[in-house]
Design a protein around this motif. Structure first.
Motif, short mmCIF file in Angstrom:
data_model
loop_
_atom_site.label_atom_id
_atom_site.label_comp_id
_atom_site.label_asym_id
_atom_site.label_seq_id
_atom_site.Cartn_x
_atom_site.Cartn_y
_atom_site.Cartn_z
N GLU A 288 33.12 13.28 -52.18
CA GLU A 288 32.98 12.37 -51.05
C GLU A 288 33.76 12.88 -49.84
OE1 GLU A 288 34.13 8.43 -52.01
OE2 GLU A 288 32.98 7.53 -50.39
N GLY A 289 33.10 12.92 -48.70
CA GLY A 289 33.76 13.37 -47.48
C GLY A 289 33.74 14.86 -47.27
N GLN A 290 33.28 15.62 -48.26
CA GLN A 290 33.22 17.08 -48.10
C GLN A 290 31.95 17.46 -47.35
OE1 GLN A 290 33.71 19.38 -51.67
NE2 GLN A 290 35.53 18.25 -52.32
N SER A 291 32.00 18.67 -46.76
CA SER A 291 30.82 19.12 -46.03
C SER A 291 29.70 19.51 -46.98
CB SER A 291 31.17 20.29 -45.13
OG SER A 291 31.74 21.32 -45.90
N PRO B 109 27.89 13.62 -44.76
CA PRO B 109 27.94 12.23 -44.33
C PRO B 109 28.04 12.10 -42.82
CG PRO B 109 29.79 12.78 -45.76
CD PRO B 109 28.95 13.99 -45.68
N GLU B 110 27.45 11.05 -42.27
CA GLU B 110 27.38 10.87 -40.81
C GLU B 110 28.76 10.86 -40.15
OE1 GLU B 110 25.31 7.85 -37.66
OE2 GLU B 110 24.62 7.83 -39.72
N ILE C 207 32.73 16.58 -36.61
CA ILE C 207 32.47 17.99 -36.28
C ILE C 207 32.00 18.11 -34.84
CG2 ILE C 207 30.96 19.96 -36.79
CD1 ILE C 207 31.08 19.05 -39.76
N GLU C 208 31.12 17.20 -34.41
CA GLU C 208 30.63 17.22 -33.03
C GLU C 208 31.79 17.02 -32.05
OE1 GLU C 208 27.49 14.36 -32.54
OE2 GLU C 208 26.29 15.31 -34.10
N LYS C 209 32.69 16.13 -32.39
CA LYS C 209 33.85 15.85 -31.53
C LYS C 209 34.74 17.09 -31.40
CE LYS C 209 36.73 13.17 -29.27
NZ LYS C 209 36.47 12.98 -27.85
N ILE C 210 34.96 17.77 -32.55
CA ILE C 210 35.79 18.99 -32.53
C ILE C 210 35.12 20.05 -31.66
CG2 ILE C 210 36.62 20.90 -33.98
CD1 ILE C 210 36.93 18.76 -36.25
#
Lengths: 86, 168
Positions: free
Chosen positions: A30-33, B147-148, B154-157
């Motif tokens: 969960e939360g990983q890319s 996940p969204e 990532i977009e923010k970074i």
């Protein structure tokens, strides 16, 4: 010792085990890319069915195979598909 | 577990749910490794200077000239390998164990725990068990989009820290 359980218990236990494994894998990642899902899991179980009062089943392994012999084995095909949480 | 009634328990068997879980996590680990190699490849190429020497004809003879630049600037890029789909098929046997322990009630529906052992040469030889007579599990895996919330991060970074291209 009767190496078999009811068919219902067998199928429901398998389903619970698969669900448990998939849920644990999802929660760990969960939360990983990188996230992988299992849209389909096929399970083919060689087993021996018995019917006395209820339908019981014994999955094949070395012990059961030696007890019943390989000729009495049946095939149980189960296909698990991912159902999105709704 | 020690008080449990064992039925056909074999050596080297693992709980069935863990087998499913480990197979899925193995795919994640493999993709992580591929991503790490890709990033290392970018860093390595970024530190590599490419020099191309050539001779240009002039009125009096030839003059050696050199074009040099970063490997990435020449379009040399590492390849990102991505697992699109994967199918894992394992020959195995299933063994059962009755459990009376309350704490494993989630895993052991109806009081039964399932264990799976892969049928390899050792198992086959030890128990005189044919591989063809074994059960199998086939798991199809596919990457899911991140996940969204993570994508937004990532977009923010990328917005806040874009790659710096030096001016000419």
């Amino acid at each position: 010792m009767q190496p078999s359980i009811t068919f219902f218990s067998f199928v429901s236990s398998l389903l619970a085990s698969v669900n448990q494994g998939v849920n644990e894998a999802i929660s760990i990642t969960e939360g990983q890319s990188n996230v992988f899902i299992a849209p389909k899991i096929n399970l083919q179980v060689r087993c021996t069915f018995n019917y006395t009062d209820t339908l019981t089943v014994a999955p094949s392994n070395a012990t059961v195979s030696n007890l019943y012999g390989p000729t009495g084995e049946s095939l149980l095909n189960l296909e698990f598909k991912l159902k999105p949480k709704g | 577990m020690s008080s449990a009634l064992s039925i056909g328990t074999e050596l080297a068997s693992v709980p069935f749910d863990q087998m499913v879980q480990k197979l899925l996590l193995a795919m994640v680990a493999a993709q992580d490794e591929a991503n790490t190699s890709f990033i290392e490849g970018v860093e390595q190429l970024a530190g590599t200077t490419v020099e191309i020497k050539y001779k240009k004809a002039t009125g009096t003879g030839e003059e050696e000239r050199t074009i040099s630049g970063n490997a990435l600037a020449f379009g040399i890029l590492p390849t990102l390998l991505q697992i699109q789909t994967g199918t894992i098929q394992i020959k195995m046997v299933i063994t059962m164990q009755r459990s009376s322990q309350a704490e494993v009630s989630v895993k052991a529906k109806g009081g039964w725990l399932f264990y799976s052992a892969s049928v390899d040469a050792k198992y086959s030889s030890k128990y005189s068990y044919s591989v063809e007579a074994s059960s199998y599990i086939e798991i199809k895996v596919a990457p899911a989009p991140p996940p969204e919330p993570l994508m937004k991060a990532i977009e923010k970074i990328a917005q806040d820290a874009p790659p710096k291209i030096p001016a000419d």
